[in-house]
Design a protein around this motif. Structure first.
Motif, PDB file in Angstrom:
ATOM      1  N   PHE A  15     142.066  85.793  51.945  1.00 28.39           N
ATOM      2  CA  PHE A  15     143.024  84.702  51.772  1.00 28.39           C
ATOM      3  C   PHE A  15     142.502  83.634  50.820  1.00 28.39           C
ATOM      4  O   PHE A  15     143.281  82.917  50.214  1.00 28.39           O
ATOM      5  N   GLY A  16     141.177  83.536  50.661  1.00 31.58           N
ATOM      6  CA  GLY A  16     140.614  82.576  49.720  1.00 31.58           C
ATOM      7  C   GLY A  16     141.021  82.902  48.291  1.00 31.58           C
ATOM      8  O   GLY A  16     141.346  82.008  47.505  1.00 31.58           O
ATOM      9  N   VAL A  68     144.598  81.919  43.522  1.00 37.73           N
ATOM     10  CA  VAL A  68     145.604  82.396  42.563  1.00 37.73           C
ATOM     11  C   VAL A  68     146.851  81.527  42.623  1.00 37.73           C
ATOM     12  O   VAL A  68     147.406  81.130  41.593  1.00 37.73           O
ATOM     13  N   ILE A  69     147.280  81.192  43.822  1.00 43.27           N
ATOM     14  CA  ILE A  69     148.476  80.349  43.975  1.00 43.27           C
ATOM     15  C   ILE A  69     148.210  78.956  43.419  1.00 43.27           C
ATOM     16  O   ILE A  69     149.054  78.389  42.717  1.00 43.27           O
ATOM     17  N   ALA A  70     147.033  78.398  43.709  1.00 41.08           N
ATOM     18  CA  ALA A  70     146.698  77.073  43.195  1.00 41.08           C
ATOM     19  C   ALA A  70     146.629  77.082  41.672  1.00 41.08           C
ATOM     20  O   ALA A  70     147.101  76.140  41.021  1.00 41.08           O
ATOM     21  N   SER A  71     146.072  78.130  41.097  1.00 42.65           N
ATOM     22  CA  SER A  71     146.005  78.235  39.630  1.00 42.65           C
ATOM     23  C   SER A  71     147.405  78.323  39.029  1.00 42.65           C
ATOM     24  O   SER A  71     147.692  77.686  38.015  1.00 42.65           O
ATOM     25  N   GLY A  72     148.259  79.124  39.645  1.00 38.95           N
ATOM     26  CA  GLY A  72     149.636  79.243  39.162  1.00 38.95           C
ATOM     27  C   GLY A  72     150.381  77.923  39.224  1.00 38.95           C
ATOM     28  O   GLY A  72     151.103  77.552  38.298  1.00 38.95           O
ATOM     29  N   ALA A  75     153.892  91.243  45.604  1.00 33.29           N
ATOM     30  CA  ALA A  75     154.530  92.232  46.470  1.00 33.29           C
ATOM     31  C   ALA A  75     153.902  93.613  46.289  1.00 33.29           C
ATOM     32  O   ALA A  75     153.654  94.326  47.261  1.00 33.29           O
ATOM     33  N   ILE A  76     153.640  93.995  45.054  1.00 33.73           N
ATOM     34  CA  ILE A  76     153.011  95.294  44.799  1.00 33.73           C
ATOM     35  C   ILE A  76     151.609  95.321  45.385  1.00 33.73           C
ATOM     36  O   ILE A  76     151.205  96.289  46.033  1.00 33.73           O
ATOM     37  N   TRP A  77     150.855  94.249  45.186  1.00 33.55           N
ATOM     38  CA  TRP A  77     149.503  94.162  45.738  1.00 33.55           C
ATOM     39  C   TRP A  77     149.546  94.171  47.270  1.00 33.55           C
ATOM     40  O   TRP A  77     148.761  94.858  47.910  1.00 33.55           O
ATOM     41  N   GLY A  78     150.472  93.455  47.842  1.00 37.17           N
ATOM     42  CA  GLY A  78     150.605  93.408  49.295  1.00 37.17           C
ATOM     43  C   GLY A  78     150.995  94.757  49.877  1.00 37.17           C
ATOM     44  O   GLY A  78     150.514  95.152  50.940  1.00 37.17           O
ATOM     45  N   TYR A  79     151.865  95.498  49.183  1.00 38.74           N
ATOM     46  CA  TYR A  79     152.259  96.820  49.642  1.00 38.74           C
ATOM     47  C   TYR A  79     151.052  97.752  49.668  1.00 38.74           C
ATOM     48  O   TYR A  79     150.860  98.513  50.612  1.00 38.74           O
TER      49      TYR A  79
END
Length: 123
Positions: free
Chosen positions: A3-4, A9-13, A68-72
């Motif tokens: 999760f880190g 990634v979310i913070a960078s985006g 989504a692809i990564w999560g799948y």
């Protein structure tokens, strides 16, 4: 799951998104007064802002699709691992309940069954 890394990634985006918006707004405010008589009309401003919003929504959509692809893939790996674990446990329990020795040499045991078929010596 890490999760880190997801959080980074979310913070960078979000940082990139805010930076692009800030640069666009600064450009709009500065360029408005640079050339006399060529300021932005309301229609121009709305057109530029709607274009920026559509581009940002496209980028966010692509980002969500990649997640989504990564999560799948991650979910599939977890499910396959858990299914193998449950299958092995169920098989071990069933074999134990039936008193089957998993490593027995059945060929040697089969040879012992033919002893009764040997002819007896006359007494």
């Amino acid at each position: 799951m890490n999760f880190g890394a997801i959080r980074r990634v979310i913070a960078s985006g979000m940082f990139i998104l805010n930076f692009v918006l800030a640069v666009a707004l600064i450009y709009l405010f500065v360029s408005r007064g640079m050339i006399e008589g060529a300021g932005w009309s309301a229609v121009d401003l709305v057109t530029v802002l709607l274009s920026l919003v559509s581009i940002l929504l496209t980028v966010i959509g692509i980002f969500i699709a990649v997640l989504a692809i990564w999560g799948y893939g991650a979910l599939r790996a977890i499910v396959v691992s858990r299914a193998e674990e449950i299958t092995n446990q169920t098989l071990s329990d069933t074999l134990a309940r039936l008193n089957v020795d998993e490593g027995a040499d059945y060929g040697a045991a089969a040879g012992k069954d033919t002893e009764h078929a040997k002819p007896r010596a006359n007494r």
